[in-house]
Design a protein around this motif. Structure first.
Motif, PDB file in Angstrom:
ATOM      1  N   GLY A  60       0.801  -1.211   0.000  1.00  0.00           N
ATOM      2  CA  GLY A  60       0.000   0.000   0.000  1.00  0.00           C
ATOM      3  C   GLY A  60       0.833   1.259   0.000  1.00  0.00           C
ATOM      4  N   SER A  61       0.389   2.237   0.745  1.00  0.00           N
ATOM      5  CA  SER A  61       1.092   3.517   0.832  1.00  0.00           C
ATOM      6  C   SER A  61       1.051   4.012   2.268  1.00  0.00           C
ATOM      7  CB  SER A  61       0.453   4.555  -0.106  1.00  0.00           C
ATOM      8  OG  SER A  61      -0.885   4.812   0.286  1.00  0.00           O
ATOM      9  N   GLN A  62       1.975   4.892   2.589  1.00  0.00           N
ATOM     10  CA  GLN A  62       2.051   5.486   3.922  1.00  0.00           C
ATOM     11  C   GLN A  62       2.455   6.938   3.743  1.00  0.00           C
ATOM     12  OE1 GLN A  62       2.046   3.884   7.486  1.00  0.00           O
ATOM     13  NE2 GLN A  62       1.555   6.048   7.661  1.00  0.00           N
ATOM     14  N   ILE A  63       1.521   7.838   3.985  1.00  0.00           N
ATOM     15  CA  ILE A  63       1.779   9.259   3.777  1.00  0.00           C
ATOM     16  C   ILE A  63       2.345   9.877   5.055  1.00  0.00           C
ATOM     17  CG2 ILE A  63       0.773  11.453   3.102  1.00  0.00           C
ATOM     18  CD1 ILE A  63       0.782   9.293   0.928  1.00  0.00           C
ATOM     19  N   LEU A  64       3.501  10.519   4.914  1.00  0.00           N
ATOM     20  CA  LEU A  64       4.148  11.183   6.043  1.00  0.00           C
ATOM     21  C   LEU A  64       4.628  12.563   5.622  1.00  0.00           C
ATOM     22  CD1 LEU A  64       6.451   8.345   7.494  1.00  0.00           C
ATOM     23  CD2 LEU A  64       4.192   9.016   8.318  1.00  0.00           C
ATOM     24  N   ASN A  65       4.831  13.420   6.600  1.00  0.00           N
ATOM     25  CA  ASN A  65       5.442  14.734   6.362  1.00  0.00           C
ATOM     26  C   ASN A  65       6.925  14.636   6.699  1.00  0.00           C
ATOM     27  OD1 ASN A  65       3.052  16.085   5.601  1.00  0.00           O
ATOM     28  ND2 ASN A  65       2.469  16.301   7.752  1.00  0.00           N
ATOM     29  N   ILE A  66       7.773  14.717   5.694  1.00  0.00           N
ATOM     30  CA  ILE A  66       9.213  14.580   5.896  1.00  0.00           C
ATOM     31  C   ILE A  66       9.962  15.631   5.090  1.00  0.00           C
ATOM     32  CG2 ILE A  66       9.087  12.093   6.330  1.00  0.00           C
ATOM     33  CD1 ILE A  66      10.102  11.677   3.444  1.00  0.00           C
ATOM     34  N   ASP A  67      11.193  15.863   5.498  1.00  0.00           N
ATOM     35  CA  ASP A  67      12.116  16.658   4.693  1.00  0.00           C
ATOM     36  C   ASP A  67      12.832  15.661   3.787  1.00  0.00           C
ATOM     37  OD1 ASP A  67      14.536  17.873   3.755  1.00  0.00           O
ATOM     38  OD2 ASP A  67      14.330  19.417   5.292  1.00  0.00           O
ATOM     39  N   PRO A  68      12.516  15.630   2.488  1.00  0.00           N
ATOM     40  CA  PRO A  68      13.065  14.569   1.634  1.00  0.00           C
ATOM     41  C   PRO A  68      14.590  14.563   1.547  1.00  0.00           C
ATOM     42  CG  PRO A  68      11.953  16.265   0.328  1.00  0.00           C
ATOM     43  CD  PRO A  68      11.610  16.521   1.758  1.00  0.00           C
ATOM     44  N   ARG A  69      15.205  15.736   1.557  1.00  0.00           N
ATOM     45  CA  ARG A  69      16.663  15.790   1.451  1.00  0.00           C
ATOM     46  C   ARG A  69      17.324  15.194   2.691  1.00  0.00           C
ATOM     47  NH1 ARG A  69      20.762  19.428   2.836  1.00  0.00           N
ATOM     48  NH2 ARG A  69      19.247  20.823   3.799  1.00  0.00           N
ATOM     49  N   LEU A  70      16.835  15.586   3.865  1.00  0.00           N
ATOM     50  CA  LEU A  70      17.430  15.081   5.094  1.00  0.00           C
ATOM     51  C   LEU A  70      17.083  13.607   5.321  1.00  0.00           C
ATOM     52  CD1 LEU A  70      16.959  18.057   7.589  1.00  0.00           C
ATOM     53  CD2 LEU A  70      19.047  17.327   6.440  1.00  0.00           C
ATOM     54  N   MET A  71      15.821  13.235   5.039  1.00  0.00           N
ATOM     55  CA  MET A  71      15.431  11.844   5.262  1.00  0.00           C
ATOM     56  C   MET A  71      16.198  10.905   4.326  1.00  0.00           C
ATOM     57  SD  MET A  71      13.720   9.847   7.172  1.00  0.00           S
ATOM     58  CE  MET A  71      12.723  11.073   8.026  1.00  0.00           C
ATOM     59  N   LYS A  72      16.434  11.346   3.101  1.00  0.00           N
ATOM     60  CA  LYS A  72      17.238  10.538   2.187  1.00  0.00           C
ATOM     61  C   LYS A  72      18.637  10.335   2.751  1.00  0.00           C
ATOM     62  CE  LYS A  72      19.006  10.307  -2.552  1.00  0.00           C
ATOM     63  NZ  LYS A  72      19.027  10.929  -3.904  1.00  0.00           N
ATOM     64  N   ARG A  73      19.174  11.395   3.327  1.00  0.00           N
ATOM     65  CA  ARG A  73      20.526  11.300   3.905  1.00  0.00           C
ATOM     66  C   ARG A  73      20.548  10.303   5.054  1.00  0.00           C
ATOM     67  NH1 ARG A  73      24.968  14.670   4.158  1.00  0.00           N
ATOM     68  NH2 ARG A  73      26.675  13.475   5.083  1.00  0.00           N
ATOM     69  N   ALA A  74      19.550  10.367   5.929  1.00  0.00           N
ATOM     70  CA  ALA A  74      19.521   9.491   7.097  1.00  0.00           C
ATOM     71  C   ALA A  74      19.375   8.024   6.693  1.00  0.00           C
ATOM     72  CB  ALA A  74      18.381   9.892   8.026  1.00  0.00           C
ATOM     73  N   LEU A  75      18.377   7.728   5.864  1.00  0.00           N
ATOM     74  CA  LEU A  75      18.123   6.338   5.477  1.00  0.00           C
ATOM     75  C   LEU A  75      19.239   5.799   4.581  1.00  0.00           C
ATOM     76  CD1 LEU A  75      14.272   6.481   4.840  1.00  0.00           C
ATOM     77  CD2 LEU A  75      15.481   5.711   6.890  1.00  0.00           C
ATOM     78  N   ASN A  76      19.795   6.662   3.748  1.00  0.00           N
ATOM     79  CA  ASN A  76      20.905   6.251   2.895  1.00  0.00           C
ATOM     80  C   ASN A  76      22.115   5.873   3.739  1.00  0.00           C
ATOM     81  OD1 ASN A  76      21.445   5.878   0.065  1.00  0.00           O
ATOM     82  ND2 ASN A  76      22.994   7.471   0.244  1.00  0.00           N
ATOM     83  N   ASN A  77      22.369   6.624   4.814  1.00  0.00           N
ATOM     84  CA  ASN A  77      23.469   6.281   5.714  1.00  0.00           C
ATOM     85  C   ASN A  77      23.287   4.889   6.301  1.00  0.00           C
ATOM     86  OD1 ASN A  77      24.652   8.751   5.261  1.00  0.00           O
ATOM     87  ND2 ASN A  77      24.241   9.582   7.289  1.00  0.00           N
ATOM     88  N   LEU A  78      22.059   4.575   6.725  1.00  0.00           N
ATOM     89  CA  LEU A  78      21.782   3.270   7.315  1.00  0.00           C
ATOM     90  C   LEU A  78      21.927   2.153   6.290  1.00  0.00           C
ATOM     91  CD1 LEU A  78      18.634   4.134   9.467  1.00  0.00           C
ATOM     92  CD2 LEU A  78      21.015   3.996  10.220  1.00  0.00           C
ATOM     93  N   LEU A  79      21.413   2.385   5.089  1.00  0.00           N
ATOM     94  CA  LEU A  79      21.475   1.357   4.053  1.00  0.00           C
ATOM     95  C   LEU A  79      22.910   1.099   3.600  1.00  0.00           C
ATOM     96  CD1 LEU A  79      19.938  -0.568   2.229  1.00  0.00           C
ATOM     97  CD2 LEU A  79      19.580   1.319   0.623  1.00  0.00           C
ATOM     98  N   ILE A  80      23.667   2.170   3.408  1.00  0.00           N
ATOM     99  CA  ILE A  80      25.058   2.009   2.978  1.00  0.00           C
ATOM    100  C   ILE A  80      25.882   1.345   4.075  1.00  0.00           C
ATOM    101  CG2 ILE A  80      27.173   3.291   2.447  1.00  0.00           C
ATOM    102  CD1 ILE A  80      25.474   5.217   0.829  1.00  0.00           C
ATOM    103  N   ASN A  81      25.623   1.700   5.331  1.00  0.00           N
ATOM    104  CA  ASN A  81      26.300   1.049   6.443  1.00  0.00           C
ATOM    105  C   ASN A  81      26.041  -0.462   6.406  1.00  0.00           C
ATOM    106  OD1 ASN A  81      27.646   1.615   9.282  1.00  0.00           O
ATOM    107  ND2 ASN A  81      26.073   0.078   9.606  1.00  0.00           N
ATOM    108  N   THR A  82      24.798  -0.836   6.103  1.00  0.00           N
ATOM    109  CA  THR A  82      24.441  -2.255   6.022  1.00  0.00           C
ATOM    110  C   THR A  82      25.154  -2.929   4.862  1.00  0.00           C
ATOM    111  OG1 THR A  82      22.265  -1.810   6.988  1.00  0.00           O
ATOM    112  CG2 THR A  82      22.511  -3.857   5.751  1.00  0.00           C
ATOM    113  N   LEU A  83      25.200  -2.283   3.708  1.00  0.00           N
ATOM    114  CA  LEU A  83      25.881  -2.853   2.547  1.00  0.00           C
ATOM    115  C   LEU A  83      27.380  -3.008   2.783  1.00  0.00           C
ATOM    116  CD1 LEU A  83      24.011  -0.855  -0.235  1.00  0.00           C
ATOM    117  CD2 LEU A  83      24.002  -3.344   0.004  1.00  0.00           C
ATOM    118  N   LEU A  84      27.962  -2.045   3.469  1.00  0.00           N
ATOM    119  CA  LEU A  84      29.407  -2.059   3.691  1.00  0.00           C
ATOM    120  C   LEU A  84      29.858  -3.121   4.679  1.00  0.00           C
ATOM    121  CD1 LEU A  84      30.317   1.750   3.824  1.00  0.00           C
ATOM    122  CD2 LEU A  84      31.086   0.094   2.125  1.00  0.00           C
TER     123      LEU A  84
END
Length: 289
Positions: free
Chosen positions: A174-198
């Motif tokens: 489905g979908s989940q609508i949230l109010n986020i800052d896309p630039r900052l949220m991308k940075r945060a989640l990207n850090n977690l994902l890259i940490n996992t990949l590394l």
């Protein structure tokens, strides 16, 4: 009656004198806790609490100072790493009597650009950390579907040549609508994902799961090497690095702290569960505001 009054006044004066001494001892870090009883019990409780609070603050300061020293040593090394080849290739170009051919120019340019980007990443992380720490990063909130947002983030990450051949299992409905800052949220989640990949290991299963609801939960998990308890306890500490300065992690040692501060800025929480040999799971909860 006069004698009793004098005796009482003398006793009170002695107690007040001891309290004054206690305050001086607290300031001098040589305070011994007072037994919390008697007429002045509330004051004794307050003095003991003040001493414990100051000791905790001092311990936190010492820990932070030690982390700063360790981090400065590591970041100094990391800044020298990209600057050395930049200077080396620039010197080769400057000292050359003949114009290098096209192949050499491409080789030198690629090396300079790669290491310049590395130095810029370090500087940008330092700037962002300072802004987040000092409340200088206002949120530019936008209404977005977090499921679509995270799916696109995962696709972008896997399109990076550094992670060619890796796969990330994605689970959400489905979908989940949230109010986020896309630039900052991308940075945060990207850090977690890259940490996992590394750090999960080249052959480890990796997945992202989004559980809709209030609050929304994002799980980034792997079945890799896992972490020790000591690493877990310090993972989100600013200035802490889980790898040595000589290890080519591609990171700055600030990624996890940045991710935590961005999530907190959104009113959310982040936690980690991990065990050596059993993998790691990052859990991010975000409110629907």
């Amino acid at each position: 009656t006069a004698v009793l009054g004098l005796a009482y006044g003398f006793a009170v004066t002695r107690r007040l004198s001891k309290m004054t001494e206690a305050v001086d001892e607290i300031a001098g870090r040589c305070y011994m806790p007072i037994q919390e009883k008697g007429v002045f019990q509330d004051i004794h409780v307050s003095l003991n609490t003040l001493d414990r609070t100051l000791q905790m603050a001092e311990e936190a300061r010492r820990k932070d100072e030690q982390l700063r020293k360790e981090w400065i040593a590591n970041i100094t090394h990391d800044l020298k790493t990209p600057l050395s080849p930049i200077r080396g290739y620039a010197e080769l170009l400057a000292a050359s009597d003949d114009t290098p051919d096209s192949a050499e120019l491409k080789k030198y340019s690629a090396a300079i650009l790669k290491n310049t980007a590395c130095a810029e990443t370090l500087i940008n992380d330092l700037k962002l950390t300072y802004q987040l720490e000092n409340g200088m990063m206002p949120l530019n909130l936008q209404t977005m579907d977090i499921i679509r947002f995270v799916r696109e983030l995962v696709i972008d990450c896997l399109n990076d040549p550094r992670y060619a051949g890796r796969a990330v299992e994605f689970e959400a409905e489905g979908s989940q609508i949230l109010n986020i800052d896309p630039r900052l949220m991308k940075r945060a989640l990207n850090n977690l994902l890259i940490n996992t990949l590394l750090y999960s290991g080249a052959d480890a299963r990796i997945g992202v799961e989004i559980i809709s609801g209030v609050p929304c939960q994002i799980r980034i998990w792997d079945e890799g090497e896992g972490m020790t308890e000591a690493q877990i306890n310090r993972l989100f500490d600013r200035y802490y690095r889980g790898v040595s300065a000589g290890a080519d992690s591609g990171g700055t040692g600030l990624g996890m702290a940045i991710a935590q501060e961005i999530i907190s800025l959104h009113g959310g929480k982040i936690s980690v569960d991990s065990c050596l040999g059993a993998g790691t799971t990052f859990k991010v909860t975000l409110p629907q505001n």
